[in-house]
Design an enzyme around this catalytic site. Structure first.
Site, PDB file in Angstrom:
ATOM      1  N   HIS A   1       0.926  -1.151   0.042  1.00 36.44           N
ATOM      2  CA  HIS A   1      -0.097  -0.012  -0.167  1.00 36.44           C
ATOM      3  C   HIS A   1       0.811   1.020   0.008  1.00 36.44           C
ATOM      4  O   HIS A   1       1.774   1.113   0.668  1.00 36.44           O
ATOM      5  CB  HIS A   1      -0.972  -0.096   1.263  1.00 36.44           C
ATOM      6  CG  HIS A   1      -1.941   0.876   1.295  1.00 36.44           C
ATOM      7  ND1 HIS A   1      -1.720   2.196   1.420  1.00 36.44           N
ATOM      8  CD2 HIS A   1      -3.109   1.032   0.735  1.00 36.44           C
ATOM      9  CE1 HIS A   1      -2.919   2.906   1.426  1.00 36.44           C
ATOM     10  NE2 HIS A   1      -3.764   2.218   0.955  1.00 36.44           N
TER      11      HIS A   1
ATOM     12  N   GLU B   1      -3.483   2.918  -7.514  1.00 38.12           N
ATOM     13  CA  GLU B   1      -3.727   4.412  -6.762  1.00 38.12           C
ATOM     14  C   GLU B   1      -2.902   5.489  -6.663  1.00 38.12           C
ATOM     15  O   GLU B   1      -1.895   5.182  -6.014  1.00 38.12           O
ATOM     16  CB  GLU B   1      -3.998   4.049  -5.284  1.00 38.12           C
ATOM     17  CG  GLU B   1      -5.176   3.004  -4.658  1.00 38.12           C
ATOM     18  CD  GLU B   1      -5.283   2.663  -3.200  1.00 38.12           C
ATOM     19  OE1 GLU B   1      -6.102   3.359  -2.613  1.00 38.12           O
ATOM     20  OE2 GLU B   1      -4.221   2.375  -2.617  1.00 38.12           O
TER      21      GLU B   1
END
EC number: 5.3.1.1
Length: 220
Positions: free
Chosen positions: A91, A139
């Site tokens: 992430h 992202e």
């Protein structure tokens, strides 16, 4: 099937008993919409959530280290025993080296758990797809938590990521994240070729997370 993964991060609104409430909202909206909605709580809440709510539970991170002298590491069998069915990897708030990504993915695959490798551009998405995870989640970090949906601000990064992944393998599903919170955001992402979304603050920090989730899936 469209896949929605809600990342609790370390928000107070999704900590402890709040994490269970968030998971229940995911379960209820999943049942009413027919879509798969999973939740990624903090590590201390994995067992709490998995025990209380019938919903797919993902860890927010897993290390590639095995059993033994690895104090502070997140051991794959630990999260599996706690009830997790998979994990996020890399992430933007927990970046890893390529070697670490490969090790984390490997331990998930060895334990037949689902994997979501997070990426920040088309090139890294293609590189991640070459490792054959279940999902890659694109992202752009500058849009995370911004309230500006990537499907609106940078639709090309989604469509280009989908094209890049398809050229490498047809099994990995592309998710998109960053700023996703409304039905229009999810609809646009799916129209661009994504198979679902990874989202967080737009739902977690809303006044009514269940209503926000219902709004998210309302156009599908």
């Amino acid at each position: 099937m469209v896949f929605i993964l809600l990342n609790c991060k370390t928000y107070d609104e999704a900590t402890g008993t709040n994490a269970v409430s968030i998971a229940k909202a995911c379960r209820d909206v999943s049942e009413s919409s027919g879509l798969e909605i999973a939740v990624a709580p903090q590590f201390p809440d994995l067992f709490r959530v998995a025990s209380a709510v019938k919903v797919p539970v993902f860890a927010q991170h897993v290390d590639g280290s095995g059993a033994g002298s690895y104090t502070g590491s997140i051991y794959v069998k630990g999260i599996k025993e706690a009830g997790a069915v998979g994990s996020l990897i890399n992430h933007s708030e927990k970046r890893l080296t390529l070697a670490e990504i490969e090790k984390s993915l490997s331990v998930l695959q060895e334990n037949k758990m689902r994997s979501v490798i997070c990426t920040n551009n088309v090139a890294t998405t293609a590189a991640a797809a070459a490792l054959f995870p279940d999902y890659v989640a694109i992202e752009p970090p500058e849009l995370i938590g911004s309230g500006i949906a990537v499907s609106t601000a940078n639709p090309k990064i989604i469509s280009d990521s989908v094209d890049a992944v398809k050229k490498i393998n047809k099994k990995t599903v592309v998710l998109c994240g960053a700023g996703i919170s409304k039905g229009e955001d999810l609809k646009a992402a799916l129209e661009l070729g994504a198979g679902g979304v990874l989202l967080a603050s737009g739902i977690i920090k809303s006044k009514d997370p269940k209503a926000a989730l219902e709004g998210l899936v309302s156009l599908i």
